[in-house]
Every structure is written in structure tokens, then in C-alpha cells.
Design a protein around this motif. Structure first.
Motif, PDB file in Angstrom:
ATOM      1  N   ASP A 155      23.051 -64.663 -45.851  1.00 13.34           N
ATOM      2  CA  ASP A 155      24.199 -65.572 -45.832  1.00 13.34           C
ATOM      3  C   ASP A 155      23.899 -66.816 -44.994  1.00 13.34           C
ATOM      4  N   GLU A 156      23.242 -66.630 -43.865  1.00 12.15           N
ATOM      5  CA  GLU A 156      22.858 -67.775 -43.043  1.00 12.15           C
ATOM      6  C   GLU A 156      21.826 -68.648 -43.754  1.00 12.15           C
ATOM      7  N   LEU A 157      20.957 -68.015 -44.515  1.00 14.46           N
ATOM      8  CA  LEU A 157      19.962 -68.797 -45.249  1.00 14.46           C
ATOM      9  C   LEU A 157      20.642 -69.653 -46.316  1.00 14.46           C
ATOM     10  N   ILE A 158      21.695 -69.134 -46.962  1.00 19.67           N
ATOM     11  CA  ILE A 158      22.431 -69.933 -47.946  1.00 19.67           C
ATOM     12  C   ILE A 158      23.077 -71.130 -47.258  1.00 19.67           C
ATOM     13  N   ASN A 159      23.703 -70.907 -46.098  1.00 21.54           N
ATOM     14  CA  ASN A 159      24.329 -72.020 -45.367  1.00 21.54           C
ATOM     15  C   ASN A 159      23.287 -73.062 -44.948  1.00 21.54           C
ATOM     16  N   THR A 204      27.125 -83.087 -60.254  1.00 27.75           N
ATOM     17  CA  THR A 204      26.019 -82.190 -60.578  1.00 27.75           C
ATOM     18  C   THR A 204      26.336 -80.802 -60.039  1.00 27.75           C
ATOM     19  N   GLY A 205      26.129 -79.792 -60.882  1.00 29.71           N
ATOM     20  CA  GLY A 205      26.362 -78.427 -60.428  1.00 29.71           C
ATOM     21  C   GLY A 205      25.091 -77.830 -59.839  1.00 29.71           C
ATOM     22  N   GLY A 206      25.280 -76.793 -59.038  1.00 32.61           N
ATOM     23  CA  GLY A 206      24.127 -76.145 -58.432  1.00 32.61           C
ATOM     24  C   GLY A 206      24.432 -74.710 -58.036  1.00 32.61           C
ATOM     25  N   ILE A 207      23.402 -73.902 -57.952  1.00 28.02           N
ATOM     26  CA  ILE A 207      23.521 -72.508 -57.517  1.00 28.02           C
ATOM     27  C   ILE A 207      22.411 -72.243 -56.503  1.00 28.02           C
ATOM     28  N   ILE A 208      22.790 -71.594 -55.402  1.00 28.06           N
ATOM     29  CA  ILE A 208      21.834 -71.215 -54.363  1.00 28.06           C
ATOM     30  C   ILE A 208      21.763 -69.694 -54.304  1.00 28.06           C
ATOM     31  N   GLY A 209      20.581 -69.157 -54.301  1.00 25.03           N
ATOM     32  CA  GLY A 209      20.391 -67.719 -54.148  1.00 25.03           C
ATOM     33  C   GLY A 209      19.476 -67.448 -52.955  1.00 25.03           C
ATOM     34  N   ALA A 210      19.716 -66.345 -52.266  1.00 25.22           N
ATOM     35  CA  ALA A 210      18.899 -65.968 -51.116  1.00 25.22           C
ATOM     36  C   ALA A 210      18.699 -64.461 -51.130  1.00 25.22           C
ATOM     37  N   TRP A 211      17.467 -64.011 -50.876  1.00 24.17           N
ATOM     38  CA  TRP A 211      17.146 -62.587 -50.833  1.00 24.17           C
ATOM     39  C   TRP A 211      15.874 -62.377 -50.012  1.00 24.17           C
TER      40      TRP A 211
END
Length: 249
Positions: A155-159, A204-211
Motif C-alpha cells: 500500500d505504501e508502494l502504491i502511494n 488520461t486513465g491509469g492503474i497502479i499495481g504493487a506486489w
């Protein structure tokens, strides 16, 4: 010394008798015979073998001795030819990129050779298995993936990735829905956003993923942006489904 025939016979005759007197008598006759017939060649002639050793040494030293001529040192005319270094041939790019400890797969009809692929360092000048940055185009979607050692909180990486989007693209960033995702058996999170310029246009749309890949200990952030929200969602899902946390088959 020359001796006459009569004197020679007298010497032979007296030499055959014994006794000291005969020796003295022969000695008395010998001088008179010698005196009556002096030899014109009374001067003794040195035998060739009676050479003066001093003169022999002088002659030997005066005769120059041959000086040994230094033989030229053999020099090899052969020069070693350096062995050419083999230049590795880069593997052709396909729809699968497998390096740095993970694998990214595209659709079968796509190829990284036509995606403007760029690999760079993230926290270091060059990419390696512990960190790096990957950028490419995927059928209308601009994709950015960076990896680093596990920081422990997706979650912190997404922020953090949101902040990077703001710094790199001045304007407004509006967060949208959030949710969970699974990448190669590893849990992660995603979040959508809407980005506009300072006047509210050029949306512009965007999606962020983190794992985080548990086995390798690497944490990943992926951002996909595009003008078509439907195509953007499809491209994002395809990358997530085809991502593998290793380079093995």
C-alpha cells in the motif's frame, strides 16, 4: 766437429782397451788430431728442436690470436596472433522478456521488439536482479515497471508511485477504486486514477499495481496509462496474469 780417418781409427783402437791409462792416452791424441784439422764449420748449428723458450714465448705472444666472433642471437620472427574475443549475439526480442529474476509476457501477436523497450537502473546506474526500471508500449498502453528490495508494505508502494506520477506529470491526479490482486501466487494491491492537466483537460486513465515476490524478495510496482480505459484495463490484466516471479520455465 770433423775428424780425420787416422784419428777415427786411433779412437776406435784405444777405445777397445780397458784401464785408465788408455783413456788418458786417447785423450792426449784427440786434441792433436783436432788441432791439425780445424773445421771451417766449427760454429755449432742449433738443432730445430733446441729453440730458445724465451723467444718461443715472445713469438707466441706476438702472434695475434683469433678473436671469437659473437654469434647473433636468434630472434623469433613469429608474432603471436591475439585470439579474437567472441562478441555475444543478443537474443531476439519476442513477446516474452525473461531477465533480472522475473518474466513479463505479452499477447502472442505482440513483441517487445516493437514496444520501444527501455531497461535502466532504478537506484543504481544499471539494472540488476535487485533493482531496475522497465518501460515499454503495449498496444496503446504505456507501461512502467520498477523493482527493488522488499519494503514490506504494498500500500505504501502504491502511494509512493502516486507521488512519482505527480512529479513527472504536472496537473491533477484523482485516485479511483482500490482492490487486491494476485501475481504468480503472491498477494498485492492495485489502485486506479484519473490524471488531467492544470486546466482539467487531456484526461488520461491509469492503474497502479504493487506486489512482492516472496521467493526472490523483490517488490514490484507497475503503472499502466492510456486514453482508452477499456483497452488500458485489458493490458494491465494481461501483464498481471502473465507475470512470473522467476526466469525459469
Amino acid at each position: 766437429m770433423l775428424v780425420t780417418a787416422s784419428a777415427f781409427l786411433a779412437l776406435v783402437f784405444f777405445g777397445c782397451s780397458s784401464g785408465s791409462e788408455k783413456v788418458e792416452e786417447s785423450q792426449a791424441i784427440a786434441p792433436s788430431a783436432t788441432a791439425s784439422a780445424p773445421s771451417p764449420t766449427a760454429t755449432s748449428v742449433s738443432s730445430p728442436t733446441d729453440e730458445n723458450p724465451i723467444s718461443k714465448n715472445i713469438e707466441a705472444s706476438a702472434t695475434p690470436q683469433p678473436t671469437a666472433t659473437a654469434q647473433p642471437t636468434a630472434t623469433s620472427s613469429l608474432t603471436a596472433t591475439p585470439t579474437p574475443t567472441a562478441t555475444p549475439t543478443p537474443e531476439p526480442l519476442t513477446n516474452v522478456y525473461s531477465k533480472y529474476g522475473f518474466t513479463v509476457q505479452l499477447d502472442q501477436d505482440s513483441s517487445f521488439a516493437n514496444s520501444n523497450l527501455v531497461i535502466d537502473g532504478w537506484t543504481e546506474p544499471d539494472a540488476d536482479t535487485s533493482q531496475g526500471l522497465m518501460k515499454f508500449n503495449y498496444n496503446g498502453a504505456d507501461v512502467v515497471i520498477f523493482w527493488q528490495p522488499d519494503q514490506g508494505d504494498d500500500d505504501e508502494l502504491i502511494n509512493f508511485t502516486y507521488q512519482l506520477q505527480l512529479l513527472g506529470n504536472p496537473g491533477s491526479l484523482t485516485p479511483l477504486n482500490r482492490g487486491d490482486l494476485t501475481v504468480d501466487g503472491n498477494e498485492g494491491e492495485y489502485s486506479g486514477f484519473l490524471r488531467t492537466d492544470n486546466s482539467g483537460g487531456d484526461a488520461t486513465g491509469g492503474i497502479i499495481g504493487a506486489w512482492t515476490c516472496r521467493d526472490s524478495g523483490s517488490q514490484f510496482s507497475m503503472t499502466a496509462t492510456g486514453n482508452d480505459s477499456t483497452a488500458l484495463q485489458i493490458r494491465f490484466d494481461r501483464i498481471v496474469l502473465g507475470f512470473i516471479c522467476s526466469t525459469g520455465s
